[in-house]
Design a protein around this motif. Structure first.
Motif, mmCIF file in Angstrom:
data_model
loop_
_atom_site.group_PDB
_atom_site.id
_atom_site.type_symbol
_atom_site.label_atom_id
_atom_site.label_comp_id
_atom_site.label_asym_id
_atom_site.label_seq_id
_atom_site.Cartn_x
_atom_site.Cartn_y
_atom_site.Cartn_z
ATOM 1 N N SER A 152 0.819 -1.215 0.000
ATOM 2 C CA SER A 152 0.000 0.000 0.000
ATOM 3 C C SER A 152 0.852 1.264 0.000
ATOM 4 N N GLY A 153 2.079 1.181 0.510
ATOM 5 C CA GLY A 153 2.942 2.350 0.616
ATOM 6 C C GLY A 153 2.699 3.164 1.864
ATOM 7 N N ALA A 154 1.668 2.808 2.622
ATOM 8 C CA ALA A 154 1.310 3.558 3.831
ATOM 9 C C ALA A 154 1.898 2.902 5.074
ATOM 10 N N LYS A 155 2.170 3.702 6.051
ATOM 11 C CA LYS A 155 2.687 3.226 7.326
ATOM 12 C C LYS A 155 1.685 2.250 7.949
ATOM 13 N N PRO A 156 2.174 1.120 8.539
ATOM 14 C CA PRO A 156 1.253 0.162 9.162
ATOM 15 C C PRO A 156 0.307 0.851 10.145
ATOM 16 N N GLY A 157 -0.966 0.489 10.034
ATOM 17 C CA GLY A 157 -1.973 1.117 10.872
ATOM 18 C C GLY A 157 -2.681 2.261 10.198
ATOM 19 N N PRO A 160 -3.832 4.570 2.584
ATOM 20 C CA PRO A 160 -3.756 5.675 1.620
ATOM 21 C C PRO A 160 -5.103 6.393 1.550
ATOM 22 N N GLU A 161 -5.051 7.692 1.389
ATOM 23 C CA GLU A 161 -6.268 8.487 1.302
ATOM 24 C C GLU A 161 -6.602 8.796 -0.158
ATOM 25 N N GLY A 196 -4.773 8.003 -8.016
ATOM 26 C CA GLY A 196 -6.038 8.294 -7.336
ATOM 27 C C GLY A 196 -5.924 8.250 -5.832
ATOM 28 N N LYS A 197 -4.706 7.996 -5.337
ATOM 29 C CA LYS A 197 -4.499 7.875 -3.890
ATOM 30 C C LYS A 197 -3.390 8.808 -3.424
ATOM 31 N N PHE A 198 -3.459 9.153 -2.185
ATOM 32 C CA PHE A 198 -2.455 10.025 -1.577
ATOM 33 C C PHE A 198 -1.990 9.387 -0.272
ATOM 34 N N VAL A 199 -0.675 9.108 -0.181
ATOM 35 C CA VAL A 199 -0.124 8.491 1.022
ATOM 36 C C VAL A 199 0.405 9.583 1.934
ATOM 37 N N LYS A 200 -0.267 9.790 3.038
ATOM 38 C CA LYS A 200 0.130 10.839 3.979
ATOM 39 C C LYS A 200 1.265 10.358 4.875
#
Length: 377
Positions: A152-157, A160-161, A196-200
């Motif tokens: 996903s590229g997002a931090k665990p927990g 992506p928005e 279409g997603k943004f990884v904060k």
């Protein structure tokens, strides 16, 4: 039911150019796409056309198909047919934009699963390994799905928005005023690069890419009879897929080392054997090295230099299982050097017995004859 030849599916010759293949594919894709053709067999025909194009438009897959056909030495398929459903039709939005205009037509889902990139590995093997085959392990660097964030590229927990600029579509509408009115063009969203997603909160392991570089150990079965420059395809051993898509393929290209004694042409093996005057004059029985051990070869009396002998079935097994080649042996008579006085006497005696005596003045007499012949003219 056996698969049809891919060239037959697209209706092109085997020497067709890349543009010809693409042109034939576009025509057939438009003809059989289920959104256009409502015949019951259209989806199956569209799938067949898609599979043929995916192979023939890829230089590596095309070379592999031209060499092995639908048969794979490593039991891997050719067409990339890894399931076929609604998602496959969705992936052709760009083609329909090409046919019918890109304004309001179907578009590609930026989050749809996509196959990973193919990889190539060059393996150097010996002449014998190419002839008999071998199983070995190789290490290749490739990108794999990050185990920390599961891609996903997002931090665990976290997750992506949805991109607030394109609202998850991956595209932005750009309006332009022209002499013909207002035109709306779609462009890839530069804020999310079309995902279409943004990884904060990015994953610290992969930096938000969802992929990591690793060394992968892969087992390779080298088929018996493979030749220099040929390749095999290992399905699913390439780069990891995107958005949960299937992995790409790995192409192993073989570089065969030359042999000190043998040369190869197709499935046949060639070699030269040096013999002395006595052996070719009187005849002899000699041992010839082959890939399968030594065999005896009878040399008839009076054999001339350059004479060829064939050892049936002593060549290389065909990589596709079509029989086995032969070994061809060429005789080369070796002229002795640095003869002893006794050996010279024996050769002179032999020459006299054969009616062609050798004299010290022979060379001088020969050139004198040539000189006289030119003067006579």
């Amino acid at each position: 039911m056996s698969k049809r030849d891919y060239y037959e599916v697209l209706g092109v010759d085997r020497d067709a150019s890349k543009d010809d293949i693409k042109k034939a594919y576009r025509k057939l894709a438009r003809k059989y796409h289920p959104d256009v053709n409502k015949d019951s067999d259209a989806p199956e025909k569209f799938k067949e056309v898609k599979e043929a194009y995916e192979t023939l438009s890829n230089p590596q897959k095309k070379a592999h198909y031209d060499q092995f056909g639908h048969t794979d030495p490593n039991q891997a398929g050719f067409g990339g047919s890894q399931g076929f459903g609604a998602g496959d039709f969705g992936g052709f939005g760009d083609i329909f934009d090409m046919f019918f205009g890109g304004g309001g037509g179907r578009r590609r889902d930026p989050n749809a699963p996509r196959q990973g990139a193919d990889l190539q590995y060059t393996m150097t093997i010996t002449f014998e390994e190419a002839a008999f085959g071998k199983e070995t392990d190789i290490q290749i660097p490739r990108e794999e799905t990050c185990a920390t964030c599961k891609g996903s590229g997002a931090k665990p927990g976290t997750q992506p928005e949805t991109c607030p600029h394109c609202h998850g579509s991956g595209q932005l509408n750009v309006e332009q005023n022209t002499p013909f009115g207002r035109v709306v063009n779609r462009r890839v969203c530069q804020y999310c690069q079309g995902t279409g997603k943004f990884v904060k909160d990015k994953c610290t392991t992969c930096g938000g890419s969802g992929r990591v570089k690793k060394q992968k150990k892969i087992h390779v079965k080298i088929p018996a009879g493979v030749d220099d420059g040929q390749q095999i395809r290992l399905s699913g051993q390439g780069e990891a897929g995107i958005n949960g898509g299937p992995a790409g393929d790995l192409y192993v290209v073989f570089n065969v080392k030359p042999h000190k004694f043998f040369e190869r042409m197709g499935d046949d093996v060639y070699c030269e054997v040096p013999l002395n005057f006595a052996q070719v004059t009187l005849g002899d029985e000699i041992e010839i090295p082959t890939l399968y051990g030594k065999v005896k070869l009878k040399i008839p009396a009076g054999t001339q230099t350059g004479t060829k002998f064939r050892l049936k079935g002593k060549g290389i097994k065909n990589v596709r299982g079509y029989g086995q080649g032969d070994q061809h042996v060429t005789v080369r008579v070796v002229t002795p050097k640095n003869l002893s006085d006794r050996e010279k006497e024996l050769f002179k005696e032999l020459s006299e017995l054969s009616g062609n005596p050798i004299s010290d003045e022979q060379n001088e007499n020969f050139f004198s004859k040539v000189k006289r012949a030119f003067k006579a003219d």
